[in-house]
Design a protein around this motif. Structure first.
Motif, short mmCIF file in Angstrom:
data_model
loop_
_atom_site.label_atom_id
_atom_site.label_comp_id
_atom_site.label_asym_id
_atom_site.label_seq_id
_atom_site.Cartn_x
_atom_site.Cartn_y
_atom_site.Cartn_z
N TYR A 112 -5.13 2.26 6.45
CA TYR A 112 -5.04 0.82 6.71
C TYR A 112 -6.25 0.10 6.14
N ALA A 113 -7.43 0.67 6.29
CA ALA A 113 -8.63 0.06 5.73
C ALA A 113 -8.52 -0.06 4.21
N ARG A 114 -7.97 0.98 3.58
CA ARG A 114 -7.78 0.96 2.12
C ARG A 114 -6.80 -0.15 1.74
N GLY A 115 -5.72 -0.28 2.48
CA GLY A 115 -4.75 -1.33 2.18
C GLY A 115 -5.30 -2.71 2.39
N VAL A 116 -6.12 -2.89 3.43
CA VAL A 116 -6.70 -4.20 3.73
C VAL A 116 -7.66 -4.64 2.63
N THR A 117 -8.45 -3.71 2.11
CA THR A 117 -9.52 -4.07 1.16
C THR A 117 -9.07 -4.10 -0.29
N PRO B 282 -0.73 -7.11 15.61
CA PRO B 282 -0.31 -6.16 16.65
C PRO B 282 0.71 -5.15 16.14
N THR B 283 1.59 -5.56 15.23
CA THR B 283 2.53 -4.59 14.63
C THR B 283 1.78 -3.50 13.90
N GLY B 284 0.80 -3.91 13.09
CA GLY B 284 0.00 -2.93 12.36
C GLY B 284 -0.80 -2.02 13.27
N LYS B 285 -1.32 -2.58 14.35
CA LYS B 285 -2.06 -1.77 15.31
C LYS B 285 -1.14 -0.71 15.93
N LYS B 286 0.07 -1.13 16.28
CA LYS B 286 1.01 -0.18 16.90
C LYS B 286 1.38 0.93 15.94
N LEU B 287 1.55 0.60 14.67
CA LEU B 287 1.87 1.62 13.67
C LEU B 287 0.74 2.63 13.53
N GLN B 288 -0.48 2.17 13.61
CA GLN B 288 -1.62 3.09 13.53
C GLN B 288 -1.72 3.96 14.78
N TYR C 289 0.86 -1.19 0.00
CA TYR C 289 0.00 0.00 0.00
C TYR C 289 0.89 1.23 0.00
N LYS C 290 0.59 2.19 -0.83
CA LYS C 290 1.37 3.43 -0.88
C LYS C 290 0.46 4.58 -0.47
N GLY C 291 0.74 5.18 0.67
CA GLY C 291 -0.08 6.29 1.13
C GLY C 291 0.74 7.35 1.82
N LYS C 292 0.07 8.25 2.47
CA LYS C 292 0.72 9.36 3.17
C LYS C 292 1.53 8.86 4.37
N TYR C 293 1.04 7.82 5.04
CA TYR C 293 1.68 7.33 6.26
C TYR C 293 2.35 5.97 6.11
N PHE C 294 1.89 5.16 5.18
CA PHE C 294 2.35 3.77 5.12
C PHE C 294 2.78 3.38 3.71
N SER C 295 3.79 2.50 3.64
CA SER C 295 4.19 1.91 2.37
C SER C 295 3.74 0.46 2.28
N ARG C 296 3.10 -0.04 3.34
CA ARG C 296 2.55 -1.38 3.39
C ARG C 296 1.65 -1.44 4.61
N VAL C 297 0.78 -2.44 4.66
CA VAL C 297 -0.03 -2.65 5.86
C VAL C 297 0.25 -4.05 6.37
N MET C 298 0.37 -4.18 7.68
CA MET C 298 0.71 -5.45 8.32
C MET C 298 -0.57 -6.10 8.86
N LEU D 138 -12.06 -2.70 9.83
CA LEU D 138 -11.11 -3.10 8.79
C LEU D 138 -9.68 -2.77 9.21
N ALA D 139 -9.49 -1.54 9.68
CA ALA D 139 -8.14 -1.04 9.95
C ALA D 139 -7.48 -1.74 11.13
#
Length: 573
Positions: A475-480, A396-402, A348-357, A389-390
């Motif tokens: 994160y929701a966008r990356g998940v879906t 847990p890694t993804g949650k911490k990043l958010q 995923y390429k966004g403002k905050y993330f280059s991937r979602v865990m 979704l997010a």
């Protein structure tokens, strides 16, 4: 000792062995067409992590992590860019005609060559070995190539070329820099560079580009490149506004009601169906009643899916999470904790993330039905489909990043020292004087949710919680992305706090109904509007939590997660 019967063969093997490039044998030509050798030296350039230091060990672990999860396709993409040429990095998004005009190609090759030489000079200074030469368990899919590691030449070259393109076509700057970052990361994925090598390459690229920009020869070449840019086509006709999403609504909160809105969706699952729910923290009394979904889930032969929490409590590990699910009545369908066997990265390429865990088990499912209890949340304002979704699919890694950047602070003039926050903090991060120990804090926001006098605030609340809400939407966008999803929101037991809170307060408004849509943003917007209507105020959740969640929906619409406009279709008995 046995004599050598084949002296000629032995001599030949020694000769071949001596000619094989090793890390120290690569010789990259240095050029000074744009800037002098002295200007390329960068005497103050920061060194790599010291051998054996915690940062160095973490750097090697970063290579191992990618070795575990990389795919053959990722290795193939990395291998395709091995020459670090402009066309390999940017050919498919180039602002120049294809094929490249010969003069443009010559200029770009000259820039690449000088940049490569400058990076090699800095590499010689630090002499850092490639990761696979430092750790025997590392197996690079790009081969055991020669050269040195720090800084990455590919990262430096892609950065310089990205900055050059961004200057030539500013409206596409974000696209070019994202591609440069992607090309740089591929060297870690391929196992030939550490993450620190990549960051150093980007820094060196920034410095070199700044030096080049002061060169008359470089400015001449830039002017020439500008002349080769493709002509901008006439603006396309304005597209018609997208049709508002249908949101189906029933006031009948029952198994029949939930089946009725689901059937209106016309959703046809493919492959194994995961039904994403929240089982409720042990002690919580507001979570969605399992009996409500029984007929639907059993009929669809669905599997309940969840991920473990970041904080402590009854759902932080798979064993206790499954026990909590059983204890709360989620017993009529299989339960799968998707991160029980680890996590995986989705691009995923966004403002905050280059991937979602996300939980590794997500890959077992062909479709998902996301059923969310719509209620308040101390940091997001409210939680519905987007938050499910997010946070719900994230490891847990993804949650911490958010949650990053949400460390709370205590306003002592408001604190009544009731002890509730200290009792409920999952990581014992609240000191005896009620200050926050940020070395322990995981940013979950639980203390802020619970505080009866609102004495605890998250630092992100100074910006209205906007970064956190944007992270949820991303994160929701990356998940879906690329998946098959449908969504149901249940508007009952609407409390100011999340179902993650064991001691959540009672509902602040009466039950409203059940809604369903194929658009998570439209569904949450409709749910938000109906709760406000029932409460008789413009933003009931802001009134209860102090945070408005509307920005998450606006940002979700902006990044293509869904649309805020909807057509409410109420089902009548």
């Amino acid at each position: 000792m046995k004599s050598n019967k084949y002296p000629f063969l032995a001599s030949l093997l020694l000769l071949i062995s001596a000619s094989v490039p090793r890390a120290e044998d690569w010789v990259i030509p240095r050029t000074t067409y744009y800037v002098s050798a002295e200007a390329q030296a960068f005497a103050d350039f920061p060194p790599p992590p010291a051998d054996g230091s915690p940062a160095d060990l973490a750097d090697l672990q970063g290579v191992r992590d990618w070795q575990i999860k990389r795919t053959a396709a990722q290795c193939a993409r990395a291998g395709a860019a091995a020459r670090a040429a402009f066309t390999e990095f940017f050919g498919d998004i180039s602002p120049f005609p294809s094929p490249l005009p010969p003069r443009a190609a010559a200029i770009l090759e000259r820039i690449k060559k000088e940049t490569d030489g400058a990076a090699a000079g800095v590499k010689d200074k630090f002499n850092r070995a490639r990761p696979f030469l430092r750790a025997g368990d590392l197996d690079p899919c790009l081969g055991r190539i020669g050269g040195k590691a720090y800084p990455s030449g590919h990262a430096t070259i892609s950065r310089v070329l990205g900055l050059l393109l961004a200057d030539l076509a500013p409206s596409r700057a974000k696209e070019f820099m994202a591609r440069a970052d992607e090309a740089a990361l591929e060297r870690v994925i391929g196992g030939v560079h550490h993450p620190a090598d990549i960051e150093a390459g980007k820094l060196l690229g920034d410095r070199l580009y700044a030096a080049y920009s002061g060169s008359p020869a470089f400015r001449t070449d830039m002017a020439a490149l500008r002349g080769f840019l493709k002509k901008t086509p006439a603006p396309a006709a304005k597209k018609a506004a997208p049709r508002p999403a249908d949101v189906y609504f029933t006031r009948d909160i029952s198994p029949a009601g939930i089946k009725a809105v689901y059937e209106k969706l016309g959703f046809r699952p493919t492959g194994k169906l995961g039904v994403k729910v929240h089982f409720g923290e042990k002690g919580n009394r507001n979570f969605m009643p399992p009996a409500l979904l029984k007929d639907l889930v059993v009929g669809l032969k669905g599997t309940f899916v969840e991920t473990n929490t970041l904080y402590g409590g009854s759902r932080s590990d798979t064993k206790s999470h499954l026990a909590t699910a059983r204890g709360h009545g989620w017993t009529y369908a299989p339960v799968d904790i998707m991160d029980a066997e680890g996590e995986t990265a989705l691009p995923y390429k966004g403002k905050y993330f280059s991937r979602v865990m996300v939980g590794k088990g997500m890959g077992k499912y062909g479709s998902f039905l996301v059923v969310s209890h719509f209620k308040g949340h101390g940091s997001a304002g409210f939680g519905g489909a987007v938050k499910n979704l997010a946070m719900g699919f994230a490891s847990p890694t993804g949650k911490k990043l958010q949650h990053s950047g949400q460390f709370p602070f205590t306003r002592k003039e408001k604190c009544i020292k009731c002890g509730l926050c200290r009792k409920e903090c999952p990581v014992d991060a609240i000191r005896a004087d009620y200050s926050i120990d940020e070395s322990k804090c995981i940013g979950c926001g639980k203390c802020a949710d619970l505080c009866p006098t609102k004495a605890i605030e998250t630092k992100q609340s100074r910006t209205g919680g906007l970064p956190f809400q944007e992270k949820l939407a991303e994160y929701a966008r990356g998940v879906t992305a690329g998946g098959k999803f449908a969504y149901i929101n249940v508007l009952m037991n609407i409390s100011a706090a999340c179902d993650c809170v064991a001691t959540a307060p009672p509902p602040f408004v009466g039950d409203v109904g059940i809604l369903a849509s194929s658009d998570p943003v439209a569904l949450d917007q409709a749910s938000f509007d109906l709760v406000n209507r029932a409460a008789g105020i413009d933003d009931a959740f802001k009134h209860e939590t102090g945070v408005s969640g509307e920005h998450c929906l606006a940002y979700g619409e902006k990044i293509g997660l869904g649309g805020r406009k909807y057509r409410l279709v109420e089902l009548k008995d």
